[in-house]
Motif scaffolding. Sequence first.
Motif, PDB file in Angstrom:
ATOM      1  N   UNK A   4      -1.186  12.668   7.287  1.00 58.13           N
ATOM      2  CA  UNK A   4      -0.154  11.669   6.994  1.00 58.13           C
ATOM      3  C   UNK A   4       1.118  11.960   7.772  1.00 58.13           C
ATOM      4  N   UNK A  64       2.939   1.472  -3.529  1.00 54.91           N
ATOM      5  CA  UNK A  64       2.145   1.904  -4.680  1.00 54.91           C
ATOM      6  C   UNK A  64       1.379   3.180  -4.361  1.00 54.91           C
ATOM      7  N   UNK A  65       1.532   3.690  -3.165  1.00 53.99           N
ATOM      8  CA  UNK A  65       0.924   4.948  -2.727  1.00 53.99           C
ATOM      9  C   UNK A  65      -0.593   4.910  -2.679  1.00 53.99           C
ATOM     10  N   UNK A  66      -1.166   3.728  -2.743  1.00 55.74           N
ATOM     11  CA  UNK A  66      -2.617   3.644  -2.650  1.00 55.74           C
ATOM     12  C   UNK A  66      -3.091   4.003  -1.253  1.00 55.74           C
ATOM     13  N   UNK A  67      -2.161   3.980  -0.309  1.00 56.77           N
ATOM     14  CA  UNK A  67      -2.535   4.289   1.066  1.00 56.77           C
ATOM     15  C   UNK A  67      -2.922   5.767   1.217  1.00 56.77           C
ATOM     16  N   UNK A  68      -2.387   6.630   0.342  1.00 58.09           N
ATOM     17  CA  UNK A  68      -2.680   8.054   0.477  1.00 58.09           C
ATOM     18  C   UNK A  68      -4.135   8.400   0.188  1.00 58.09           C
ATOM     19  N   UNK A  69      -4.656   8.066  -1.005  1.00 58.84           N
ATOM     20  CA  UNK A  69      -6.076   8.361  -1.186  1.00 58.84           C
ATOM     21  C   UNK A  69      -6.959   7.621  -0.182  1.00 58.84           C
ATOM     22  N   UNK A  70      -6.499   6.471   0.269  1.00 57.15           N
ATOM     23  CA  UNK A  70      -7.321   5.712   1.215  1.00 57.15           C
ATOM     24  C   UNK A  70      -7.406   6.396   2.572  1.00 57.15           C
ATOM     25  N   UNK A  71      -6.261   6.714   3.153  1.00 57.24           N
ATOM     26  CA  UNK A  71      -6.282   7.304   4.489  1.00 57.24           C
ATOM     27  C   UNK A  71      -6.694   8.776   4.464  1.00 57.24           C
ATOM     28  N   UNK A 118       0.829  -1.204   0.000  1.00 54.47           N
ATOM     29  CA  UNK A 118       0.000   0.000   0.000  1.00 54.47           C
ATOM     30  C   UNK A 118       0.864   1.254   0.000  1.00 54.47           C
ATOM     31  N   UNK A 177     -14.528   3.121  -2.570  1.00 50.66           N
ATOM     32  CA  UNK A 177     -14.434   4.377  -1.836  1.00 50.66           C
ATOM     33  C   UNK A 177     -15.812   4.867  -1.386  1.00 50.66           C
ATOM     34  N   UNK A 236       3.705   9.050   7.129  1.00 47.34           N
ATOM     35  CA  UNK A 236       3.510   8.259   5.911  1.00 47.34           C
ATOM     36  C   UNK A 236       4.168   8.850   4.693  1.00 47.34           C
ATOM     37  N   UNK A 237       5.063   9.839   4.908  1.00 46.21           N
ATOM     38  CA  UNK A 237       5.575  10.476   3.696  1.00 46.21           C
ATOM     39  C   UNK A 237       6.763   9.696   3.146  1.00 46.21           C
ATOM     40  N   UNK A 267      -1.249   5.963  -7.915  1.00 46.73           N
ATOM     41  CA  UNK A 267      -1.452   4.655  -8.495  1.00 46.73           C
ATOM     42  C   UNK A 267      -2.607   4.113  -7.686  1.00 46.73           C
ATOM     43  N   UNK A 306      -9.421  14.378  -2.100  1.00 47.78           N
ATOM     44  CA  UNK A 306      -7.978  14.563  -2.194  1.00 47.78           C
ATOM     45  C   UNK A 306      -7.409  13.814  -3.390  1.00 47.78           C
TER      46      UNK A 306
END
Lengths: 259, 251
Positions: B60, A80-87, A77, B106, A257-258, B92, B86
């Motif tokens: 974050x 692939x940075x999918x954690x960003x839009x998720x969290x 997560x 979502x 998380x950065x 990705x 956001x």
Amino acid sequence: MNTIWALAGVVIKELYRRKDFYVLFVLTALITIAAGMVNFFNDPKIVRYVKDICMLLIWVSALLIAIVTTARQIPAERESRTIFPLLAKPVTRWQFILGKFLGCWLATGMALLVFYVFFAIITGSREQYWPWLTYLQAIWLQWAMLAVVIALSLCGSIISAAPSSTTTICFIAVAGILLVGGHLNTVALHQAQPLQTIFYTIYFLIPHLEWFDIRDRVVYDWGLLNWLDCVRATLYAAAYTGLFLLLTWLGFRRKSLNT
Amino acid sequence: MSIILKTEKLRVEFTSHEFRQTTKIALDSLDLEVNTGEVFGFLGPNGAGKTTAINVLLGFVPPTRGAAYLFGIDVRQPIARQRIGYLPEMTYYYKFLTAEELLRFYARIFGLPRTEADKRIDQLLKLVELEPARKRPIKSYSKGMQQRVGLAQALINNPDLLILDEPTSGLDPLGRMQVREIIQRLKNEGKTVFFSSHELGEVETVCDRVAIINQGELKASGRVSDLVAQHHGNLEKAFLDIIGYQTQSAS
Ligand SMILES: Nc1ncnc2c1ncn2[C@@H]1O[C@H](COP(=O)(O)OP(=O)(O)O)[C@@H](O)[C@H]1O
Ligand SMILES: [Mg+2]
């Protein structure tokens, strides 16, 4: 709760859309079938031997699936940075962890079910004997044990960033517990002082996963386990799972998380 | 006019533990205020700290000092993010899902009822022109299409505030144009848009106000027209003046 189920759903979807899951499954199926062939020796000893090997394969495969899938979740997560839009959505980190746990646990459970159905069909068709309740106990206890393993792997995956090292360490730890965990106290008896205390401490701290291993009951047909013991074992697994999930959350809660 | 996004004396330090401890100040006492209904451009050269500031707003990265609020709620509480959308800098999405499945996932997180989610997903896929590809896995999408999936997911909860991190970077002129149009349309619907960028052309056409940061510090903020007037030229000249860059003809 809805959020947690949604998260778990994605984990499961990923698993069955990736090819590597099938590889392991097909492999086990093939070996089970091959093992089934040997059954035509009408020697009960060989039949038992084959069953033993099949159960061992099921245990190793299930452990591999559980650890490999879980260890990958959080690093993937982040990678692939999918954690960003998720969290960025109103998802707490606790829900995130629970969702990942639930997804991995359910996915492993499904794999386990397939393995046992295979096993039951192959041995049952030879022997005309279907001890359903024994299978039920065996699969339930194994699944409960896998919950502890999955929570442990999740915990490991936030400490070490590389899924491969998490996988290796968790696999060694779990295999170690399964193989020698139950004998540590006896080993401790024969040790000199500082070592003895250390061995005893380890013995009392580790989750005794080997208690959940009732393969012998299935293979040698020793009959059912006391149901009360099953309940106790379930609670024991739940306690350790909860503990590891809590540790995971404590480690992940404040993590920056950065990248 | 009410304030929808606010940072107070925000400071973020990154400490690296390699070799010897070094501390990098990514943001220093940053004060920002964004009003409801405006399009706010957050400008700065690469490495200025734009993404870091946005990462704080989304929870974050914890601030070293200072605080940030969305809708008056401290960003440390997840509920502050209920009404925002956001779009991350480089995105990705779950490659093995289709655009439709991703949006449905979502939507579930926001607790949208099924029928409402279906309606919303249809609307959004039309808005970002991904209708024909909705049932294809995201891994088969082009970069521009992925960016548009990103915009669609940012809008799934019909947010009042949009936070976009360099929404047009890496897109071709057509893709940029589409993103700009979407921003304009959202503004007309009364939404607030906060976006970071270093592409000054697009900022000039869509932004009401801008803030310019450099090396983690706020250098200027105000209406685009005021900044341009102060620096006798266009926004590009104003920008270069403000971050202290001397052009060869000037020196
Ligand atoms: N995790 C990190 N550790 C150390 N330094 C970082 C980290 N993330 C960002 N930085 C530094 O902080 C500064 C601001 O980065 P960033 O916010 O990504 O800039 P921008 O988005 O404006 O291009 C940069 O100098 C960058 O090197
Ligand atoms: Mg950036």
